[in-house]
Enzyme design. Structure first.
Site, PDB file in Angstrom:
ATOM      1  N   GLY A   1       0.656  -1.026   0.161  1.00 25.97           N
ATOM      2  CA  GLY A   1       0.229   0.095   0.167  1.00 25.97           C
ATOM      3  C   GLY A   1       1.274   1.162   0.162  1.00 25.97           C
ATOM      4  O   GLY A   1       2.123   1.468  -0.280  1.00 25.97           O
ATOM      5  N   GLN A   2      -0.105   2.687   0.182  1.00 24.99           N
ATOM      6  CA  GLN A   2       1.275   3.971   0.222  1.00 24.99           C
ATOM      7  C   GLN A   2       1.621   3.545   1.057  1.00 24.99           C
ATOM      8  O   GLN A   2       2.963   4.430   1.491  1.00 24.99           O
ATOM      9  CB  GLN A   2      -0.193   4.587  -0.612  1.00 24.99           C
ATOM     10  CG  GLN A   2      -1.161   4.543   0.393  1.00 24.99           C
ATOM     11  CD  GLN A   2      -1.420   6.766   0.782  1.00 24.99           C
ATOM     12  OE1 GLN A   2      -0.921   7.323  -0.543  1.00 24.99           O
ATOM     13  NE2 GLN A   2      -2.635   6.775   1.294  1.00 24.99           N
TER      14      GLN A   2
ATOM     15  N   ASP B   1      -0.642  13.492  14.922  1.00 25.01           N
ATOM     16  CA  ASP B   1      -1.483  13.886  14.886  1.00 25.01           C
ATOM     17  C   ASP B   1      -0.272  14.955  16.362  1.00 25.01           C
ATOM     18  O   ASP B   1      -0.799  15.486  16.111  1.00 25.01           O
ATOM     19  CB  ASP B   1      -2.837  12.963  16.378  1.00 25.01           C
ATOM     20  CG  ASP B   1      -3.459  11.830  15.719  1.00 25.01           C
ATOM     21  OD1 ASP B   1      -4.034  12.360  14.369  1.00 25.01           O
ATOM     22  OD2 ASP B   1      -3.217  11.098  15.424  1.00 25.01           O
TER      23      ASP B   1
ATOM     24  N   HIS C   1      -7.433   8.313  18.039  1.00 28.60           N
ATOM     25  CA  HIS C   1      -6.903   9.216  16.208  1.00 28.60           C
ATOM     26  C   HIS C   1      -8.165   8.917  15.750  1.00 28.60           C
ATOM     27  O   HIS C   1      -8.842   8.404  14.197  1.00 28.60           O
ATOM     28  CB  HIS C   1      -6.026   7.726  15.866  1.00 28.60           C
ATOM     29  CG  HIS C   1      -6.107   8.311  14.483  1.00 28.60           C
ATOM     30  ND1 HIS C   1      -4.909   9.575  13.729  1.00 28.60           N
ATOM     31  CD2 HIS C   1      -5.958   7.828  12.835  1.00 28.60           C
ATOM     32  CE1 HIS C   1      -4.768   9.732  13.184  1.00 28.60           C
ATOM     33  NE2 HIS C   1      -5.281   8.356  12.078  1.00 28.60           N
TER      34      HIS C   1
HETATM   35  P1  NAD Z   1      -3.905   1.315   1.082  1.00 32.34           P
HETATM   36  O1  NAD Z   1      -5.361   1.187   0.627  1.00 32.34           O
HETATM   37  O2  NAD Z   1      -2.594   2.233  -0.241  1.00 32.34           O
HETATM   38  O3  NAD Z   1      -2.892   0.255   1.700  1.00 32.34           O
HETATM   39  C1  NAD Z   1      -3.371  -0.511   2.384  1.00 32.34           C
HETATM   40  C2  NAD Z   1      -2.581  -2.346   2.146  1.00 32.34           C
HETATM   41  O4  NAD Z   1      -3.375  -3.225   3.292  1.00 32.34           O
HETATM   42  C3  NAD Z   1      -3.160  -2.818   0.736  1.00 32.34           C
HETATM   43  O5  NAD Z   1      -2.131  -2.842  -0.140  1.00 32.34           O
HETATM   44  C4  NAD Z   1      -3.827  -3.914   1.218  1.00 32.34           C
HETATM   45  O6  NAD Z   1      -3.663  -4.524   0.245  1.00 32.34           O
HETATM   46  C5  NAD Z   1      -3.469  -4.538   2.103  1.00 32.34           C
HETATM   47  N1  NAD Z   1      -4.463  -5.167   3.201  1.00 32.34           N
HETATM   48  C6  NAD Z   1      -5.356  -5.120   3.167  1.00 32.34           C
HETATM   49  N2  NAD Z   1      -5.556  -6.331   4.020  1.00 32.34           N
HETATM   50  C7  NAD Z   1      -4.654  -6.954   4.619  1.00 32.34           C
HETATM   51  C8  NAD Z   1      -4.464  -8.249   5.153  1.00 32.34           C
HETATM   52  N3  NAD Z   1      -5.738  -8.349   5.373  1.00 32.34           N
HETATM   53  N4  NAD Z   1      -3.383  -8.506   5.080  1.00 32.34           N
HETATM   54  C9  NAD Z   1      -2.561  -7.931   5.035  1.00 32.34           C
HETATM   55  N5  NAD Z   1      -2.492  -6.488   4.556  1.00 32.34           N
HETATM   56  C10 NAD Z   1      -3.229  -6.387   4.147  1.00 32.34           C
HETATM   57  O7  NAD Z   1      -4.541   1.992   2.318  1.00 32.34           O
HETATM   58  P2  NAD Z   1      -3.258   3.217   3.203  1.00 32.34           P
HETATM   59  O8  NAD Z   1      -2.830   4.647   2.577  1.00 32.34           O
HETATM   60  O9  NAD Z   1      -1.270   2.163   3.029  1.00 32.34           O
HETATM   61  O10 NAD Z   1      -3.059   3.127   4.643  1.00 32.34           O
HETATM   62  C11 NAD Z   1      -3.274   1.731   5.823  1.00 32.34           C
HETATM   63  C12 NAD Z   1      -3.890   2.215   6.587  1.00 32.34           C
HETATM   64  O11 NAD Z   1      -3.716   3.364   7.197  1.00 32.34           O
HETATM   65  C13 NAD Z   1      -5.452   2.782   6.721  1.00 32.34           C
HETATM   66  O12 NAD Z   1      -6.615   2.120   7.277  1.00 32.34           O
HETATM   67  C14 NAD Z   1      -5.394   4.311   6.735  1.00 32.34           C
HETATM   68  O13 NAD Z   1      -7.014   4.902   7.130  1.00 32.34           O
HETATM   69  C15 NAD Z   1      -4.367   4.261   7.973  1.00 32.34           C
HETATM   70  N6  NAD Z   1      -3.994   5.462   8.388  1.00 32.34           N
HETATM   71  C16 NAD Z   1      -3.470   5.531   9.271  1.00 32.34           C
HETATM   72  C17 NAD Z   1      -2.663   6.822  10.375  1.00 32.34           C
HETATM   73  C18 NAD Z   1      -2.657   7.013  11.407  1.00 32.34           C
HETATM   74  O14 NAD Z   1      -2.445   8.218  11.656  1.00 32.34           O
HETATM   75  N7  NAD Z   1      -3.220   6.217  12.593  1.00 32.34           N
HETATM   76  C19 NAD Z   1      -2.778   7.993   9.006  1.00 32.34           C
HETATM   77  C20 NAD Z   1      -3.015   7.218   7.770  1.00 32.34           C
HETATM   78  C21 NAD Z   1      -3.513   6.330   7.453  1.00 32.34           C
HETATM   79  C1  LMR Z   2      -5.239  10.435   9.077  1.00 33.25           C
HETATM   80  O1  LMR Z   2      -5.110  10.674   9.930  1.00 33.25           O
HETATM   81  O2  LMR Z   2      -3.985  11.012   7.663  1.00 33.25           O
HETATM   82  C2  LMR Z   2      -5.279   8.943   8.354  1.00 33.25           C
HETATM   83  O3  LMR Z   2      -5.955   8.459   9.429  1.00 33.25           O
HETATM   84  C3  LMR Z   2      -6.693   9.541   7.855  1.00 33.25           C
HETATM   85  C4  LMR Z   2      -7.970   7.798   7.592  1.00 33.25           C
HETATM   86  O4  LMR Z   2      -9.064   8.593   7.416  1.00 33.25           O
HETATM   87  O5  LMR Z   2      -7.402   7.357   6.364  1.00 33.25           O
END
Ligand code: NAD
Ligand code: LMR
Length: 325
Positions: free
Chosen positions: A15-16, A160, A188
């Protein structure tokens, strides 16, 4: 004798956030410039090929500290012997999904991953959940891992925290390094409470250096809704800044810090019900998070902490009712 590499498992590796994270882990930013690492990438079957592509690029960097890369869609293999687990992959909310559906879908990911950690990870495993809803996903994983000390399960509010530092530094026109004792409380989510009543700038309380209206109507909502603002601007959720925050969280957990924010299991401090994985002001000493004690909480802060903690309690009740914990 060469140091044994630390095994770092990253879920959602293709993922990203994974793309922004893996290269920094491999170059020594997660644990230190002298600590060799072995990467384990967990993905769903459809994304294994993309993870293999990222692994090819990691190879092409010839990182001196990177001793190996494994890629799998099997959680039992991915967490086998893991010392650090970064749980990034999660099920995002899609159109028409209710909160219960989202929690259920994530329960199907974080329950089995918690069990795999329980059964296969190294004794010193430390877990950081990034995938949303991060606090409650961490709670689900923790409950599926009864043999792992509960405090090893944490969720990320460091992004955050860093956002709060940056907003305040810009307002006061000071370097971020001049700001001490910043705290994010709670979930969060948009209910989180970034607290300027304990933060200090040049030895002065930050809340006294800004006007009340800015604190209440600009600072708090800007930090709390920054994730949504990034999605609006980028068309995708924060990735490099989230990866950076994950690096900061684990580095400080392992190497120590006197004050930051992290979501860790509550011991009842500050009226947060025991067991909720809530963000607190924390120090890390001897490899363990400790909640900073003794802060006075005024009525303004109390109300906001309570609101975010209430949301965490509601999420806990919902996952209990779904049988996920
Ligand atoms: P993304 O969709 O680009 O990547 C997620 C990846 O997870 C995908 O490649 C998908 O195939 C994989 N995936 C899904 N289910 C899975 C599993 N069971 N086992 C292994 N891999 C699995 O998403 P992203 O932008 O990388 O974000 C990931 C998560 O982080 C999201 O839930 C997003 O909301 C969260 N996030 C949290 C914060 C924070 O501050 N806590 C900040 C930004 C994003
Ligand atoms: C963030 O704080 O940037 C992410 O948790 C937002 C989101 O919903 O993935």
């Amino acid at each position: 004798m060469a140091q044994t590499p630390v095994k770092v498992t990253v879920t959602g590796a293709a993922g990203q956030i994974g793309y922004a994270l893996l290269f920094r882990i491999a170059s020594g930013h997660l644990l230190g410039a002298d600590v060799p690492v072995k990467l384990s990438l967990l993905e769903i079957p459809q994304a294994v090929k993309a993870a293999e592509g990222t692994a090819m690029e990691l190879d092409d960097c010839a990182f001196p500290l990177l001793s190996g890369i494994e890629i799998t869609d099997d959680a039992n293999k991915a967490f086998d012997g893991a010392n650090i687990a970064l749980l990034v992959g999660a099920r995002p909310r899609t159109a028409g999904m209710e909160r219960g559906d989202l929690l259920q879908a994530n329960g199907g990911i974080f329950g089995p991953q918690g069990k795999a950690i329980n059964d296969h990870a190294a004794d010193d495993i430390r877990v950081l959940v990034v995938g949303n809803p991060a606090n409650t996903n961490a709670l689900i994983a923790q409950h599926s891992a009864p043999d792992v000390p509960a405090e090893r399960f944490t969720a990320m509010t460091r992004l955050d925290h860093n956002r709060a530092l940056s907003q305040l530094a810009a307002k006061l026109q000071v370097p971020v390094t001049e700001i001490k004792k910043m705290t994010i409380w709670g979930n969060h989510s948009a209910t989180q409470y970034p607290d300027l009543f304990h933060a200090e700038v040049g030895g002065k309380i930050a809340a006294e250096l800004v006007d009340d209206a800015w604190l209440r109507d600009t600072f708090i909502p800007t930090v709390a809704k920054r994730g949504a603002a990034i999605i609006e601007a980028r068309g995708a959720s924060s990735a490099a800044s989230a990866a950076n925050a994950a690096i900061d969280h684990v580095f400080d957990w392992v190497n120590g810090t006197e004050w930051t924010s992290a979501a860790i299991p509550s011991d009842g401090s500050y009226g947060v019900p025991e067991g909720l994985i809530s963000s607190f002001p924390v120090a890390s000493r001897n490899g363990k998070w400790e909640i900073i004690q003794g802060l006075e909480i005024d009525a303004f802060s109390r109300e906001r902490i309570d609101a975010s903690v209430r949301e965490l309690e509601e999420e806990r009740t919902a996952v209990r009712e779904l049988g996920l914990i």
